[in-house]
Design a protein around this motif. Structure first.
Motif, short mmCIF file in Angstrom:
data_model
loop_
_atom_site.label_atom_id
_atom_site.label_comp_id
_atom_site.label_asym_id
_atom_site.label_seq_id
_atom_site.Cartn_x
_atom_site.Cartn_y
_atom_site.Cartn_z
N VAL A 249 0.82 -1.19 -0.14
CA VAL A 249 -0.31 -0.01 -0.12
C VAL A 249 0.83 0.52 0.55
N VAL A 250 1.34 1.99 -1.03
CA VAL A 250 1.65 3.12 -1.26
C VAL A 250 0.96 4.23 -0.79
N LEU A 251 0.58 5.01 0.14
CA LEU A 251 0.29 6.22 0.44
C LEU A 251 1.12 7.97 -0.03
N HIS A 252 0.94 9.43 0.30
CA HIS A 252 1.30 10.00 -0.18
C HIS A 252 1.73 11.39 0.26
N GLN A 253 0.74 10.92 2.12
CA GLN A 253 0.96 11.54 3.53
C GLN A 253 0.76 11.12 4.27
N GLU A 254 1.76 12.11 5.66
CA GLU A 254 2.03 11.18 6.61
C GLU A 254 0.60 10.67 7.05
N ARG A 255 -0.07 11.34 7.20
CA ARG A 255 -1.72 11.00 8.11
C ARG A 255 -2.09 10.58 6.44
N SER A 256 -2.42 10.18 5.31
CA SER A 256 -3.24 9.54 4.74
C SER A 256 -3.15 7.70 5.42
N SER A 257 -4.54 7.53 5.12
CA SER A 257 -5.60 6.49 5.21
C SER A 257 -5.56 4.94 3.95
N SER A 258 -5.63 4.15 4.11
CA SER A 258 -5.88 3.21 2.75
C SER A 258 -7.54 2.83 2.96
N GLY A 259 -7.79 3.77 3.98
CA GLY A 259 -9.66 3.29 4.01
C GLY A 259 -10.31 2.36 3.75
N ARG A 260 -10.85 2.49 2.60
CA ARG A 260 -11.66 1.28 2.87
C ARG A 260 -11.36 -0.08 1.81
N VAL B 142 7.48 9.55 0.08
CA VAL B 142 7.45 10.60 0.11
C VAL B 142 8.08 11.14 1.08
N LEU B 143 8.44 9.91 2.09
CA LEU B 143 8.52 10.32 3.03
C LEU B 143 10.39 9.34 3.48
N GLY B 144 10.62 8.80 2.59
CA GLY B 144 11.77 8.09 2.32
C GLY B 144 11.89 6.61 2.27
N GLU B 145 10.40 6.30 2.43
CA GLU B 145 10.45 5.17 3.04
C GLU B 145 10.71 4.47 1.45
N ALA B 146 11.25 2.73 1.13
CA ALA B 146 11.80 2.19 0.53
C ALA B 146 10.94 1.60 -0.41
N LEU B 147 10.52 1.34 -2.04
CA LEU B 147 9.78 0.22 -2.52
C LEU B 147 10.23 -0.91 -2.74
N PRO B 148 9.88 -2.03 -2.43
CA PRO B 148 10.67 -3.07 -2.79
C PRO B 148 10.96 -3.32 -4.61
N ASP C 68 4.49 16.25 -11.18
CA ASP C 68 5.60 16.59 -10.32
C ASP C 68 6.57 16.33 -10.88
N PRO C 69 7.90 17.58 -10.45
CA PRO C 69 8.99 16.98 -11.14
C PRO C 69 9.78 16.20 -9.66
N ASP C 70 8.76 16.12 -7.97
CA ASP C 70 9.61 15.66 -7.29
C ASP C 70 9.75 14.01 -7.30
N PRO C 71 11.00 14.27 -6.59
CA PRO C 71 11.74 12.41 -7.14
C PRO C 71 11.17 11.53 -6.65
N PHE C 72 10.25 11.98 -5.55
CA PHE C 72 9.70 10.20 -5.48
C PHE C 72 8.67 9.70 -6.23
N VAL C 73 7.90 11.14 -6.71
CA VAL C 73 7.01 10.79 -8.36
C VAL C 73 7.19 10.04 -9.44
N LYS C 74 8.50 10.45 -9.60
CA LYS C 74 9.29 9.65 -10.88
C LYS C 74 9.38 8.37 -10.18
N GLN C 75 9.94 8.69 -9.03
CA GLN C 75 10.49 6.59 -8.16
C GLN C 75 8.84 5.66 -8.47
N GLU C 76 7.80 6.48 -7.56
CA GLU C 76 6.71 5.66 -8.09
C GLU C 76 6.30 5.47 -9.28
N THR C 77 6.40 6.03 -10.37
CA THR C 77 6.18 6.43 -11.54
C THR C 77 6.77 5.47 -12.32
#
Length: 261
Positions: free
Chosen positions: A16-27, A45-51, A71-80
């Motif tokens: 589960v990949v979330l994008h803010q500190e307080r984000s939730s995966s909800g339902r 976005v908080l520096g946690e690595a993806l497998p 957006d040019p943010d590194p984490f956006v390119k990383q996830e994409t």
């Protein structure tokens, strides 16, 4: 962060990949736990690595966020770029709003706003395509909170359409899915979005906060039912088809921030 279901399970976790500190995966998180999937929650976005591989996961979900897939943010390119992992390994992938737009960018498509900066913020009609109707029944109204949409890259099938942004649900190959709308919101999540996103209600085509909450009373039940069936299609049918080697996680660990309702 690993969140375990309430009973012992043979399933590998869903990433589960979330994008803010307080984000939730909800339902989505609630339902996956109920279906027996542990959740491996990460926030790049908080520096946690993806497998580097999903060999130890049942699939992945990338959720939405206030940022753009452009957006040019590194984490956006990383996830994409990382979306190539589930696509190459033929693992279930679900992109929700931003996560769908990232998949489109990964496949060479475009993401952007319509002329006039038209938004979809509130409840709007959804119409399945012929291909979508063959897969399942779809809700007639869905909840949105976005101001950009995506096109349909080559090789991608359009499953459902809307008005302001025509491309609403897509499928790539057997196991990669994207939706522009939000079926994952609990009541508490929607109330937070209405409070914190109120400044956006003056944007073109946006609905007022009262319409968001009134629409929930009318349209949320079929949307919730659809989501459960859809998650079965994305994750459980793949499990049954592959009969992957079981991995038992033992006793449940305390659940953390999976929002209720």
């Amino acid at each position: 962060m690993l969140v375990m279901p309430p009973r012992k399970t043979d399933f590998f976790p869903v990433l589960v990949v979330l994008h803010q500190e307080r984000s939730s995966s909800g339902r989505v998180g609630q339902m996956l736990l109920e279906k027996g999937f542990p959740l491996d929650i990460r926030r790049p976005v908080l520096g946690e690595a993806l497998p580097q591989t999903l060999a130890g996961h049942s699939g992945a979900v990338i959720f939405g966020g206030p940022m753009s897939a452009n957006d040019p943010d590194p984490f956006v390119k990383q996830e994409t770029d990382w979306i190539g992992v589930p696509l190459k390994e033929n693992k279930p992938y679900l992109g929700i709003c931003l996560g769908a737009q990232m998949m489109v960018r990964h496949l060479g498509g475009k993401v952007g706003a319509k002329q006039g900066e038209i938004t979809e913020i509130g409840w709007y009609p959804l119409r399945p395509t012929e291909h979508g109707r063959l897969l399942m029944q779809w809700p007639k109204m869905v909840y949105h909170f976005h101001r950009e949409g995506f096109d349909v890259p080559r090789g991608v099938k359009l499953l459902a359409e809307g008005d302001a942004y025509p491309n609403q649900a897509i499928r790539y190959g057997d196991n990669a899915w994207g939706v522009q709308f939000h079926a994952e919101l609990t009541r508490a999540m929607m109330q937070r979005w209405v409070v914190h996103g109120a400044e956006r209600f003056t944007m073109p085509n946006a609905q007022q906060g009262s319409e968001h909450l009134e629409g929930r009373m009318m349209f949320d039940a079929p949307l919730k039912a659809w989501l459960s069936e859809f998650l079965d299609m994305v994750f459980l049918k793949k499990q049954a088809a592959t009969a992957a080697s079981p991995l038992r996680y033992g006793a449940s660990m305390p659940a953390t921030e999976v929002a209720q309702s």
